[in-house]
Design an enzyme around this catalytic site. Structure first.
Site, PDB file in Angstrom:
ATOM      1  N   ASN A 155       0.810  -1.230   0.000  1.00 28.73           N
ATOM      2  CA  ASN A 155       0.000   0.000   0.000  1.00 28.73           C
ATOM      3  C   ASN A 155       0.842   1.278   0.000  1.00 28.73           C
ATOM      4  OD1 ASN A 155       0.741  -0.494   2.735  1.00 28.73           O
ATOM      5  ND2 ASN A 155      -0.766   1.016   3.347  1.00 28.73           N
ATOM      6  N   LYS A 178      12.442  -7.439   1.036  1.00 27.88           N
ATOM      7  CA  LYS A 178      11.499  -8.213   0.215  1.00 27.88           C
ATOM      8  C   LYS A 178      10.283  -7.345  -0.070  1.00 27.88           C
ATOM      9  CE  LYS A 178       7.993 -10.627   0.698  1.00 27.88           C
ATOM     10  NZ  LYS A 178       7.215 -10.147  -0.482  1.00 27.88           N
ATOM     11  N   GLU A 253       4.650  -3.641  12.169  1.00 27.72           N
ATOM     12  CA  GLU A 253       3.723  -2.510  11.985  1.00 27.72           C
ATOM     13  C   GLU A 253       2.509  -3.065  11.268  1.00 27.72           C
ATOM     14  OE1 GLU A 253       4.024   0.437  13.103  1.00 27.72           O
ATOM     15  OE2 GLU A 253       6.168   0.622  13.529  1.00 27.72           O
ATOM     16  N   CYS A 287      -2.736   2.345   6.737  1.00 26.76           N
ATOM     17  CA  CYS A 287      -2.914   1.716   8.049  1.00 26.76           C
ATOM     18  C   CYS A 287      -3.544   2.674   9.046  1.00 26.76           C
ATOM     19  CB  CYS A 287      -1.571   1.230   8.558  1.00 26.76           C
ATOM     20  SG  CYS A 287      -0.307   2.492   8.468  1.00 26.76           S
ATOM     21  N   GLY A 461       0.758  -4.027  16.394  1.00 24.17           N
ATOM     22  CA  GLY A 461       2.196  -4.183  16.190  1.00 24.17           C
ATOM     23  C   GLY A 461       3.021  -4.352  17.433  1.00 24.17           C
ATOM     24  N   GLU A 465       8.783   2.391  14.821  1.00 25.45           N
ATOM     25  CA  GLU A 465       9.627   2.914  13.752  1.00 25.45           C
ATOM     26  C   GLU A 465       9.735   4.426  13.964  1.00 25.45           C
ATOM     27  OE1 GLU A 465       7.662   0.837  10.205  1.00 25.45           O
ATOM     28  OE2 GLU A 465       9.770   0.249  10.023  1.00 25.45           O
TER      29      GLU A 465
HETATM   30  P1  NAD Z   1       0.253  -8.567   3.926  1.00 28.57           P
HETATM   31  O1  NAD Z   1       0.412  -8.945   5.348  1.00 28.57           O
HETATM   32  O2  NAD Z   1      -0.640  -9.376   3.070  1.00 28.57           O
HETATM   33  O3  NAD Z   1       1.646  -8.555   3.164  1.00 28.57           O
HETATM   34  C1  NAD Z   1       2.727  -7.762   3.628  1.00 28.57           C
HETATM   35  C2  NAD Z   1       4.014  -8.382   3.164  1.00 28.57           C
HETATM   36  O4  NAD Z   1       4.173  -9.654   3.785  1.00 28.57           O
HETATM   37  C3  NAD Z   1       4.097  -8.641   1.661  1.00 28.57           C
HETATM   38  O5  NAD Z   1       5.413  -8.353   1.233  1.00 28.57           O
HETATM   39  C4  NAD Z   1       3.842 -10.131   1.555  1.00 28.57           C
HETATM   40  O6  NAD Z   1       4.430 -10.720   0.426  1.00 28.57           O
HETATM   41  C5  NAD Z   1       4.511 -10.629   2.814  1.00 28.57           C
HETATM   42  N1  NAD Z   1       4.044 -11.931   3.281  1.00 28.57           N
HETATM   43  C6  NAD Z   1       2.834 -12.508   3.107  1.00 28.57           C
HETATM   44  N2  NAD Z   1       2.810 -13.718   3.692  1.00 28.57           N
HETATM   45  C7  NAD Z   1       4.028 -13.909   4.265  1.00 28.57           C
HETATM   46  C8  NAD Z   1       4.609 -14.951   5.027  1.00 28.57           C
HETATM   47  N3  NAD Z   1       3.937 -16.053   5.321  1.00 28.57           N
HETATM   48  N4  NAD Z   1       5.883 -14.814   5.460  1.00 28.57           N
HETATM   49  C9  NAD Z   1       6.571 -13.690   5.191  1.00 28.57           C
HETATM   50  N5  NAD Z   1       6.066 -12.662   4.461  1.00 28.57           N
HETATM   51  C10 NAD Z   1       4.815 -12.770   4.005  1.00 28.57           C
HETATM   52  O7  NAD Z   1      -0.173  -7.037   3.969  1.00 28.57           O
HETATM   53  P2  NAD Z   1      -0.561  -6.137   2.730  1.00 28.57           P
HETATM   54  O8  NAD Z   1      -1.885  -6.609   2.275  1.00 28.57           O
HETATM   55  O9  NAD Z   1       0.589  -6.056   1.783  1.00 28.57           O
HETATM   56  O10 NAD Z   1      -0.680  -4.700   3.405  1.00 28.57           O
HETATM   57  C11 NAD Z   1      -1.825  -4.261   4.000  1.00 28.57           C
HETATM   58  C12 NAD Z   1      -1.715  -4.368   5.502  1.00 28.57           C
HETATM   59  O11 NAD Z   1      -0.560  -3.683   5.966  1.00 28.57           O
HETATM   60  C13 NAD Z   1      -2.875  -3.701   6.222  1.00 28.57           C
HETATM   61  O12 NAD Z   1      -3.280  -4.499   7.298  1.00 28.57           O
HETATM   62  C14 NAD Z   1      -2.259  -2.389   6.707  1.00 28.57           C
HETATM   63  O13 NAD Z   1      -2.945  -1.790   7.774  1.00 28.57           O
HETATM   64  C15 NAD Z   1      -0.892  -2.802   7.048  1.00 28.57           C
HETATM   65  N6  NAD Z   1       0.026  -1.658   7.080  1.00 28.57           N
HETATM   66  C16 NAD Z   1       0.496  -1.218   8.288  1.00 28.57           C
HETATM   67  C17 NAD Z   1       1.335  -0.108   8.333  1.00 28.57           C
HETATM   68  C18 NAD Z   1       1.889   0.414   9.633  1.00 28.57           C
HETATM   69  O14 NAD Z   1       2.843   1.178   9.587  1.00 28.57           O
HETATM   70  N7  NAD Z   1       1.348   0.053  10.777  1.00 28.57           N
HETATM   71  C19 NAD Z   1       1.704   0.543   7.153  1.00 28.57           C
HETATM   72  C20 NAD Z   1       1.218   0.064   5.944  1.00 28.57           C
HETATM   73  C21 NAD Z   1       0.385  -1.052   5.930  1.00 28.57           C
END
Ligand code: NAD
Length: 494
Positions: A155, A178, A253, A287, A461, A465
């Site tokens: 995102n 990654k 996070e 987020c 989380g 950061e």
């Molecule tokens: P996601 O958890 O689906 O994926 C995030 C990353 O994790 C991707 O690179 C994905 O390939 C990787 N991933 C997926 N499965 C994995 C596994 N089993 N082992 C290791 N890595 C794996 O999240 P998303 O859909 O990409 O992002 C949206 C989410 O991120 C929302 O929940 C959002 O709120 C959160 N977010 C939080 C913050 C923050 O700073 N708190 C910032 C941005 C997004």
């Protein structure tokens, strides 16, 4: 006529641009059109192993012994180079993840500030002198924690990568980044800039890939000492399980369902500006989204009408059109998820006063567009008020008293951020103190800067950061005790 694909077909490992060994070349989809726009390298598990080996070698090389000031100079060079490339990076980011160009153009010029700020922190990695014994010299030092595995969401790829990269370099760690499978392009561009800034080979490695393949391997790898992850909390839970065998440091996070509280003594015009923007920014894919807007009952109807009117007026379109105020969802599954929640909200009795459907126009055909959606007469028990949708959807929930507002605000598994609008300074501090969230904004929202710690309570989380506190996640703390005159007695003397 077919347009030429943007090519990002090499991984960056050990200072070299290499083709994936057991990974693949795939295409990245432009979510504004639903069509491939870039041809990109996806790393396999073996590629991740190579990247971790390169990072480990770098940790054993000159990088570990480099004077902090030299690391700071590299960070400052990266800040300068990033600033030069920001306009181009903004276009790539908007093509890959669908954030409107006007937003990426506004956001990216602030990123060099992170590199500059962390350059300063690199020069101030300091320990403590513990003065409890005149016969012992006791002090603490900070050491780089080792190889960092950085796992990036789709995102806000450049923002989240910048935060992790700047911290890792300041701490003296090597990093394997990654990038997400849906948005792999800009992390590879960032590697190019790091190379130009003089980052030694192996210190920064970029291996975009699928979570279940490249992500899982990075987490399980015994030579990775820290996993810094941004993404969904369920993924974080998987990572925690997978990291158990090698007992890594984990920094997470995750998401939120953040409360944005409007009291009836608020500056209503500003509160409405903030509530509308923070509910729909980046098509709801942030987020910090203020997705639960809690409104004091005496002003509830007025706020419903006004947010519905403003939501319906948002200009939706192709992310690269500078007139666009709201772009698409980043990928098709995310659009489908949001559409499912439109139905869920309706079924559970929320009143749709804006949106509630996909968006179609001749210009946006094929893209993943939905309308900004407002659920009125919502309550906090509804799934649409409890679950993170990650689309442009807000629930407007009425409340009567300050106590009610706090109770509803905290009735969530998440605790990332919260916002409140009031002119009563006592109430501002009182309510802020009671909200279970890592950041609380009073009479503003989404104010995030390099020097402010940022992170979540509860399912949002672990760790922080930004700010000096972020270095705790990427450094080990060593205590050294030097005896100055104490006699070590023979414990077994008879
Ligand atoms: P996601 O958890 O689906 O994926 C995030 C990353 O994790 C991707 O690179 C994905 O390939 C990787 N991933 C997926 N499965 C994995 C596994 N089993 N082992 C290791 N890595 C794996 O999240 P998303 O859909 O990409 O992002 C949206 C989410 O991120 C929302 O929940 C959002 O709120 C959160 N977010 C939080 C913050 C923050 O700073 N708190 C910032 C941005 C997004």
């Amino acid at each position: 006529m077919a347009t030429e694909l943007y090519r990002a077909e090499k991984l960056f490992i050990g200072g070299e641009w290499v083709a994936p060994s057991d990974g693949e070349i795939t295409t990245s989809i432009n979510p504004s059109t639903g069509k491939p726009w870039a041809s990109v390298a996806m790393a396999g598990a073996k590629d991740v192993d190579l990247a971790v080996a390169a990072a480990k070698d770098a940790m054993n090389g000159p990088w570990r012994r480099m004077a902090p000031m030299q690391r700071a100079n590299i960070l400052r060079a990266l800040a300068r180079i990033y600033a030069e490339h920001a306009p181009r990076l903004a276009e790539l980011e908007s093509s890959d993840n669908g954030q409107p160009l006007r937003d990426t153009r506004a956001a990216l010029p602030s990123h060099p500030q992170w590199y500059n700020y962390y350059a300063g922190l690199a020069e101030h990695l300091e320990g403590r002198h513990v003065q409890i014994d005149p016969n012992a010299h006791i002090y603490t030092t900070r050491e780089p924690a080792g190889v960092v595995g950085a796992i990036i969401p789709w995102n806000a790829p450049l923002t989240t990568t910048t935060w992790k990269l700047a911290t890792a370099l300041a701490a003296g760690c090597a990093i394997v980044i990654k990038a997400a499978e849906h948005t792999p392009v800009t992390a590879l561009e960032l590697a190019r800039l790091a190379e130009e800034a003089g980052v030694p080979p192996g210190v920064v490695n970029v291996v975009p890939g699928y979570g279940s393949v490249a992500g899982a391997r990075l987490v399980a790898h015994p030579d990775v000492r820290v996993v810094s992850f941004t993404g969904e909390h369920r993924t974080a839970q998987d990572i925690m399980r997978n990291a158990a065998d090698s007992m890594k440091r984990l920094a997470f996070e995750c998401g939120g369902k953040s409360p944005h509280i409007i009291f009836d003594d608020a500056d209503l015009e500003q509160a409405l500006n903030a509530a509308t923007h923070s509910a729909f920014v980046s098509c709801g894919q942030v987020c910090t989204l203020g997705s639960r807007i809690l409104v004091q009952r005496s002003i509830y109807d007025r706020v419903v009408d006004e947010i519905a009117r403003r939501a319906s007026a948002i200009r939706i379109g192709n992310a690269l059109d500078t007139a666009t105020q709201m772009g698409p969802q980043t990928h098709q599954e995310q659009m489908e998820k949001t559409l499912r929640y439109f139905a869920i909200g309706r079924e559970e009795g929320a009143r749709v006063v804006a949106g509630g459907e996909a968006y179609h126009s001749p210009e946006t055909e094929g893209g993943y567009f939905v309308r900004p959606t407002v659920f009125a007469d919502a309550n906090n028990d509804m799934r649409s008020s409890r679950e993170e949708i990650f689309g442009p959807v807000c629930s407007l929930i009425p409340f009567d008293t300050e106590e009610d507002a706090v109770r509803i605000a905290n009735d969530t598994i998440y605790g990332l951020v919260g916002g409140l609008w009031t002119r009563d300074v006592g109430r501002a501090h009182r309510v802020s103190a009671q909200i279970e969230a890592g950041t609380v904004w009073v009479n503003t929202y989404r104010y995030v800067r390099w020097a402010m710690p940022y992170g979540g309570y509860k399912m949002s989380g672990i760790g922080r950061e930004n700010g000096p506190e972020s270095l705790d996640e990427f450094t080990e703390l060593k205590t050294t005790v030097v005896n100055l005159g104490n006699v070590y007695p023979d414990a077994y003397a008879r």
